[in-house]
Design a protein around this motif. Structure first.
Motif, PDB file in Angstrom:
ATOM      1  N   ASP A 145      47.000  34.754  36.281  1.00 34.08           N
ATOM      2  CA  ASP A 145      47.585  33.691  37.091  1.00 34.08           C
ATOM      3  C   ASP A 145      48.298  34.246  38.320  1.00 34.08           C
ATOM      4  N   ARG A 146      49.058  35.314  38.136  1.00 30.11           N
ATOM      5  CA  ARG A 146      49.860  35.863  39.230  1.00 30.11           C
ATOM      6  C   ARG A 146      48.992  36.477  40.332  1.00 30.11           C
ATOM      7  N   PHE A 147      47.930  37.192  39.905  1.00 32.86           N
ATOM      8  CA  PHE A 147      47.104  37.911  40.870  1.00 32.86           C
ATOM      9  C   PHE A 147      45.820  37.169  41.227  1.00 32.86           C
ATOM     10  N   GLY A 148      45.644  35.972  40.687  1.00 31.46           N
ATOM     11  CA  GLY A 148      44.445  35.207  40.986  1.00 31.46           C
ATOM     12  C   GLY A 148      43.179  35.926  40.583  1.00 31.46           C
ATOM     13  N   ALA A 149      43.202  36.528  39.397  1.00 36.13           N
ATOM     14  CA  ALA A 149      42.107  37.394  38.965  1.00 36.13           C
ATOM     15  C   ALA A 149      41.461  36.904  37.676  1.00 36.13           C
ATOM     16  N   LYS A 150      40.155  37.118  37.596  1.00 36.53           N
ATOM     17  CA  LYS A 150      39.474  36.985  36.308  1.00 36.53           C
ATOM     18  C   LYS A 150      39.554  38.341  35.627  1.00 36.53           C
ATOM     19  N   ILE A 151      40.160  38.368  34.448  1.00 40.52           N
ATOM     20  CA  ILE A 151      40.299  39.613  33.702  1.00 40.52           C
ATOM     21  C   ILE A 151      39.219  39.646  32.627  1.00 40.52           C
ATOM     22  N   CYS A 152      38.400  40.673  32.672  1.00 39.54           N
ATOM     23  CA  CYS A 152      37.272  40.814  31.750  1.00 39.54           C
ATOM     24  C   CYS A 152      37.583  41.929  30.765  1.00 39.54           C
ATOM     25  N   LEU A 153      37.604  41.592  29.488  1.00 39.49           N
ATOM     26  CA  LEU A 153      37.890  42.569  28.444  1.00 39.49           C
ATOM     27  C   LEU A 153      36.632  42.862  27.642  1.00 39.49           C
ATOM     28  N   VAL A 154      36.247  44.114  27.579  1.00 37.43           N
ATOM     29  CA  VAL A 154      35.249  44.559  26.609  1.00 37.43           C
ATOM     30  C   VAL A 154      36.043  45.088  25.432  1.00 37.43           C
ATOM     31  N   THR A 155      35.857  44.488  24.273  1.00 38.35           N
ATOM     32  CA  THR A 155      36.736  44.745  23.143  1.00 38.35           C
ATOM     33  C   THR A 155      36.048  45.506  22.017  1.00 38.35           C
ATOM     34  N   SER A 156      36.859  45.946  21.084  1.00 36.71           N
ATOM     35  CA  SER A 156      36.340  46.580  19.872  1.00 36.71           C
ATOM     36  C   SER A 156      36.288  45.602  18.705  1.00 36.71           C
ATOM     37  N   PHE A 157      36.590  44.328  18.955  1.00 31.88           N
ATOM     38  CA  PHE A 157      36.525  43.344  17.882  1.00 31.88           C
ATOM     39  C   PHE A 157      35.120  43.287  17.300  1.00 31.88           C
ATOM     40  N   ARG A 158      35.028  43.151  16.008  1.00 34.14           N
ATOM     41  CA  ARG A 158      33.729  43.118  15.335  1.00 34.14           C
ATOM     42  C   ARG A 158      32.884  41.940  15.799  1.00 34.14           C
ATOM     43  N   ILE A 172      35.665  39.128  26.359  1.00 27.55           N
ATOM     44  CA  ILE A 172      36.623  38.048  26.573  1.00 27.55           C
ATOM     45  C   ILE A 172      36.892  37.939  28.071  1.00 27.55           C
ATOM     46  N   GLU A 173      36.840  36.722  28.584  1.00 28.04           N
ATOM     47  CA  GLU A 173      37.194  36.467  29.980  1.00 28.04           C
ATOM     48  C   GLU A 173      38.498  35.674  30.029  1.00 28.04           C
ATOM     49  N   ILE A 174      39.417  36.131  30.840  1.00 32.94           N
ATOM     50  CA  ILE A 174      40.702  35.458  31.014  1.00 32.94           C
ATOM     51  C   ILE A 174      40.750  34.941  32.453  1.00 32.94           C
ATOM     52  N   MET A 175      40.724  33.638  32.597  1.00 28.28           N
ATOM     53  CA  MET A 175      40.663  33.009  33.917  1.00 28.28           C
ATOM     54  C   MET A 175      42.049  32.546  34.358  1.00 28.28           C
ATOM     55  N   PRO A 176      42.331  32.630  35.644  1.00 32.87           N
ATOM     56  CA  PRO A 176      43.604  32.072  36.134  1.00 32.87           C
ATOM     57  C   PRO A 176      43.599  30.555  35.997  1.00 32.87           C
ATOM     58  N   LYS A 177      44.762  30.008  35.698  1.00 30.51           N
ATOM     59  CA  LYS A 177      44.893  28.557  35.549  1.00 30.51           C
ATOM     60  C   LYS A 177      44.974  27.905  36.940  1.00 30.51           C
ATOM     61  N   ASP A 178      44.256  26.813  37.095  1.00 32.74           N
ATOM     62  CA  ASP A 178      44.388  25.966  38.295  1.00 32.74           C
ATOM     63  C   ASP A 178      44.014  26.646  39.610  1.00 32.74           C
ATOM     64  N   LYS A 179      43.198  27.700  39.560  1.00 33.25           N
ATOM     65  CA  LYS A 179      42.734  28.306  40.805  1.00 33.25           C
ATOM     66  C   LYS A 179      41.465  29.114  40.521  1.00 33.25           C
ATOM     67  N   ASN A 180      40.668  29.286  41.557  1.00 37.96           N
ATOM     68  CA  ASN A 180      39.487  30.120  41.425  1.00 37.96           C
ATOM     69  C   ASN A 180      39.879  31.582  41.608  1.00 37.96           C
ATOM     70  N   PRO A 181      39.325  32.476  40.784  1.00 37.16           N
ATOM     71  CA  PRO A 181      39.685  33.894  40.918  1.00 37.16           C
ATOM     72  C   PRO A 181      39.164  34.478  42.224  1.00 37.16           C
ATOM     73  N   THR A 182      39.939  35.383  42.798  1.00 36.92           N
ATOM     74  CA  THR A 182      39.545  36.068  44.023  1.00 36.92           C
ATOM     75  C   THR A 182      39.150  37.510  43.768  1.00 36.92           C
ATOM     76  N   ARG A 183      39.239  37.931  42.498  1.00 37.25           N
ATOM     77  CA  ARG A 183      38.860  39.297  42.141  1.00 37.25           C
ATOM     78  C   ARG A 183      38.566  39.363  40.648  1.00 37.25           C
TER      79      ARG A 183
END
Length: 226
Positions: free
Chosen positions: A164-177, A182-193
């Motif tokens: 939310d603070r940086f206007g970023a989509k955060i992409c996590l490649v995880t070790s979960f079975r 996992i994609e974490i999108m900013p609320k109420d705005k389109n990501p710029t990075r």
């Protein structure tokens, strides 16, 4: 994240000095850091995982740290996934600040700016309490005070606040079975990075690049190695 909770710093090849004093004005620091931002995501890494379904992200605090056997299997699973998709990790120091260091590396190509990243996330948590307090199973003020401390582990609430603070989509490649991506999108705005992190579940975060593109960093102390 089984990390030492002491403070440490990582040197970097960044053109901006990594020894900025803690007392320097935050606005000046932010201006300097902004010169190194990659503000437009090119989507190259995303194309490698475009066929995968990401799960809806629910902010949460850290879960139980796995035992040694489970952690070993998790680490092997993560390593195999990264290799499968042609991704590689920049190893981030395991001093309790790994999430913030990994974010700083993705944002500014310098893990040393983790203090600035943490400050910005704390501002977000304080100014937009209603967005996050429902995900925190404790007194919210206590939670924010705790997360504010250097060496305190980040969680999925702080990841949402970072998005939310940086206007970023955060992409996590995880070790979960059962969940690779996992994609974490900013609320109420389109990501710029786009920011790419690996998440060795409940243990450690690293910064992700395409294989062969991992920059050279010279840590002052050993990064987290299993």
């Amino acid at each position: 994240m089984t990390e030492n909770r002491g403070n440490a710093s990582v040197s970097s090849s960044s053109s901006v000095s990594s020894s900025l004093p803690d007392t320097e004005d935050d606005h000046t620091i932010a201006t300097l850091l902004a010169q190194e931002e990659n503000s437009v995501p090119d989507g190259r890494l995303g194309k490698r995982l475009s066929h995968l379904d990401s799960i809806p992200h629910t902010p949460r605090i850290n879960g139980q740290i796995p035992d040694v056997n489970d952690a070993t299997l998790d680490h092997e699973r993560l390593s195999e996934r990264l290799a499968t998709y042609g991704l590689a990790e920049l190893q981030i120091e395991g001093d309790g600040n790994c999430q913030f260091r990994a974010l700083a590396d993705q944002l500014f190509r310098n893990p040393d700016y983790h203090k600035h990243v943490r400050k910005e996330i704390i501002k977000q948590l304080k100014h937009f309490k209603k967005l996050y307090e429902g995900y925190v199973p404790m007194k919210y003020k206590t939670y924010v005070k705790q997360i504010k401390k250097s060496g305190e582990w980040g969680d999925h609430v702080t990841l949402q606040a970072a998005a939310d603070r940086f206007g970023a989509k955060i992409c996590l490649v995880t070790s979960f079975r059962d969940t690779c991506f996992i994609e974490i999108m900013p609320k109420d705005k389109n990501p710029t990075r786009e920011l790419w992190l690996s998440f060795w579940s409940e243990v450690h975060y690293n910064s992700i690049y395409a294989s062969g593109d991992v920059p050279t960093r010279k840590p002052k102390r050993k990064h987290w190695l299993f």
